[in-house]
Design an enzyme around this catalytic site. Structure first.
Site, short mmCIF file in Angstrom:
data_model
loop_
_atom_site.label_atom_id
_atom_site.label_comp_id
_atom_site.label_asym_id
_atom_site.label_seq_id
_atom_site.Cartn_x
_atom_site.Cartn_y
_atom_site.Cartn_z
N SER A 17 7.68 -2.89 -4.87
CA SER A 17 7.20 -2.32 -6.13
C SER A 17 7.51 -3.29 -7.26
O SER A 17 8.66 -3.65 -7.49
CB SER A 17 7.89 -0.98 -6.39
OG SER A 17 7.70 -0.62 -7.75
N HIS A 42 3.35 -2.44 -3.93
CA HIS A 42 3.25 -1.05 -4.38
C HIS A 42 3.10 -1.11 -5.90
O HIS A 42 3.96 -1.65 -6.59
CB HIS A 42 4.52 -0.31 -3.96
CG HIS A 42 4.62 1.11 -4.44
ND1 HIS A 42 4.40 2.20 -3.63
CD2 HIS A 42 4.96 1.61 -5.65
CE1 HIS A 42 4.59 3.31 -4.32
NE2 HIS A 42 4.93 2.98 -5.55
N ASP A 44 2.67 0.76 -9.43
CA ASP A 44 2.93 2.03 -10.11
C ASP A 44 2.15 2.13 -11.40
O ASP A 44 2.40 1.40 -12.35
CB ASP A 44 4.43 2.14 -10.43
CG ASP A 44 5.25 2.36 -9.18
OD1 ASP A 44 4.94 3.29 -8.43
OD2 ASP A 44 6.21 1.59 -8.96
N MET A 46 1.27 4.39 -14.63
CA MET A 46 1.83 5.51 -15.39
C MET A 46 1.10 5.67 -16.71
O MET A 46 0.76 4.67 -17.36
CB MET A 46 3.31 5.26 -15.68
CG MET A 46 4.13 4.98 -14.44
SD MET A 46 5.85 4.75 -14.89
CE MET A 46 6.54 4.35 -13.29
N HIS A 75 -0.10 3.67 -6.67
CA HIS A 75 0.57 4.97 -6.84
C HIS A 75 0.26 5.46 -8.25
O HIS A 75 0.78 4.92 -9.23
CB HIS A 75 2.09 4.75 -6.62
CG HIS A 75 2.91 5.97 -6.87
ND1 HIS A 75 4.28 5.91 -7.05
CD2 HIS A 75 2.58 7.29 -6.96
CE1 HIS A 75 4.75 7.13 -7.23
NE2 HIS A 75 3.75 7.98 -7.20
N MET A 77 0.63 7.76 -11.16
CA MET A 77 1.43 8.79 -11.82
C MET A 77 0.74 9.11 -13.14
O MET A 77 1.23 8.79 -14.23
CB MET A 77 2.86 8.27 -12.04
CG MET A 77 3.66 8.26 -10.75
SD MET A 77 5.13 7.22 -10.85
CE MET A 77 4.40 5.63 -10.46
N MET A 146 8.68 11.26 -2.82
CA MET A 146 9.43 10.62 -3.90
C MET A 146 10.92 10.83 -3.68
O MET A 146 11.38 11.95 -3.44
CB MET A 146 9.02 11.20 -5.26
CG MET A 146 7.58 10.95 -5.67
SD MET A 146 7.10 9.21 -5.67
CE MET A 146 8.21 8.53 -6.91
N ASP A 183 9.52 6.62 -1.72
CA ASP A 183 9.41 5.82 -2.94
C ASP A 183 10.49 6.23 -3.94
O ASP A 183 10.52 7.37 -4.40
CB ASP A 183 8.02 6.03 -3.56
CG ASP A 183 7.82 5.19 -4.82
OD1 ASP A 183 8.57 4.20 -5.00
OD2 ASP A 183 6.92 5.53 -5.61
C1 DX5 Z 1 9.16 5.38 -9.69
C2 DX5 Z 1 8.19 4.47 -9.00
C3 DX5 Z 1 8.80 3.64 -7.94
C4 DX5 Z 1 9.79 2.63 -8.47
C5 DX5 Z 1 10.77 2.29 -7.39
O1 DX5 Z 1 8.48 6.26 -10.50
O2 DX5 Z 1 7.16 5.24 -8.41
O3 DX5 Z 1 7.82 2.99 -7.17
O4 DX5 Z 1 9.18 1.45 -8.89
O5 DX5 Z 1 11.79 1.56 -7.96
P1 DX5 Z 1 13.24 1.57 -7.35
O6 DX5 Z 1 13.12 1.00 -5.95
O7 DX5 Z 1 14.02 0.70 -8.25
O8 DX5 Z 1 13.73 2.99 -7.32
ZN ZN Z 2 5.84 4.28 -6.95
#
Ligand code: DX5
Ligand code: ZN
Length: 324
Positions: A17, A42, A44, A46, A75, A77, A146, A183
């Site tokens: 990620s 991965h 993310d 948001m 992913h 969000m 999660m 995740d």
């Molecule tokens: C959190 C994200 C994760 C995050 C993971 O909302 O969806 O993918 O980047 O980061 P770590 O491994 O640091 O928890």
């Molecule tokens: Zn994620």
């Protein structure tokens, strides 16, 4: 998939990620992930609404697509995944995962992802039970459990979430190539536990990208500890999903319909000339090893003429993630 950094023979895979990577040097950070042997990226996304943070959008995903051959797990969000899903698909996502908690119909979005021949995922936040997935049975290739409240990297794994992993696997029982991802909060200290619970893909951000880390070493440790966790609690190592095994030898004209039928139930298959001697011109059908027993159990159906191949047209060809 990439082989840089030494490809593990085991089953577990690590998705890097980039949320906490150096955003001003994203290209360099992605190459670091590739060289370190990460199996996927991965990404993310948001929106500052579904989660209290903002990251990046479709144009960044498309830009990343242009500089790497690693599969991209996107992913989302965001509160309205249906509005943006096409942009992420055309931007080159290999899988798109949306949260089951979003307040809009999820089924059309999952179908759109499948229609584009990508893997469709549902993510479950820590307070959401796995039962929330029930209405989407048969529509999902990825369950993303999660391990933290979504929004930020660098948080500690909420260990109660681990119990959802075996239930997520049960949910995917009719999808032998479906994947369970964990995740958030993943690192070498909990990889063994997560592997024992049966996770396929471990998403790791800060464990890989935190300053001073040897990314490749962390990837290898997380992957091998997860496999070891599985082996210790279940006795036998998991079968790697990228090994192909023959399931049947058939006359040339029957091979393609079988392949199409398998595709319709989410199992990719390849057809090769049989090595029978003397040469018969027959064809051998191969499937990924984790789907072998599922396919063998259904062979009598698959072989029954007339084949239902016509029904398969328009169905997704493959579950899980495409290899590049
Ligand atoms: C959190 C994200 C994760 C995050 C993971 O909302 O969806 O993918 O980047 O980061 P770590 O491994 O640091 O928890
Ligand atoms: Zn994620």
């Amino acid at each position: 998939m990439g082989t840089q950094g030494g490809r593990a023979a085991g089953h577990a895979r690590v998705a890097a990620s980039i949320l906490d990577a150096d955003a001003a040097n994203l290209g360099r950070e992605i190459r670091r992930g590739e060289r370190g042997g990460a199996d996927r990226l991965h990404l993310d996304v948001m929106d500052g609404h579904f989660v209290p943070n903002i990251s990046f959008g479709p144009s960044t995903v498309a830009a990343i697509r242009r500089v790497t051959r690693l599969p991209l797990d996107v992913h989302l969000m965001i509160s309205e995944p249906s509005r943006f899903v096409e942009q992420f698909l055309s931007g080159g996502a290999d899988s798109v995962t949306v949260h089951v908690e979003v307040d809009e119909p999820k089924e059309p979005t999952l179908r759109a992802i499948r229609a584009a021949d990508r893997a469709a995922g549902l993510a479950v936040s820590p307070q959401t039970p796995i039962e929330a997935l029930d209405p989407y049975r048969g529509l999902v290739d990825i369950v993303m459990v999660m391990g933290v409240n979504p929004g930020f990297g660098g948080q500690a794994l909420i260990t109660e979430c681990v119990a959802k992993i075996p239930r997520a696997r049960e949910f995917l029982v009719d999808r032998p190539l479906g994947e369970v991802h964990i995740d958030g909060g993943v690192n070498r200290d909990n990889a063994e536990l997560l592997g024992a619970a049966g996770v396929d893909i471990l998403v790791a951000g800060s464990a890989l990208y935190r300053r001073g880390r040897d990314l490749g070493r962390e990837v290898r440790l997380i992957r091998s500890l997860a496999d070891e966790g599985w082996a210790i609690s279940h006795g036998a190592p998991r079968v790697p999903r990228d090994r192909w095994v023959p399931v049947v030898v058939v006359e040339r004209e029957r091979a393609e319909p079988i392949r199409a039928e398998l595709g319709a139930i989410g199992i990719p298959a390849i057809v090769v000339a049989s090595e029978e001697r003397p040469a018969t011109g027959r064809r051998e059908v191969l499937v990924p090893a984790p789907a072998e027993s599922y396919v063998r159990a259904r062979l009598p159906d698959l072989m029954r003429p007339p084949v239902k191949a016509a029904l398969a047209s328009g169905a997704r060809g493959q579950s899980g993630i495409r290899s590049r």
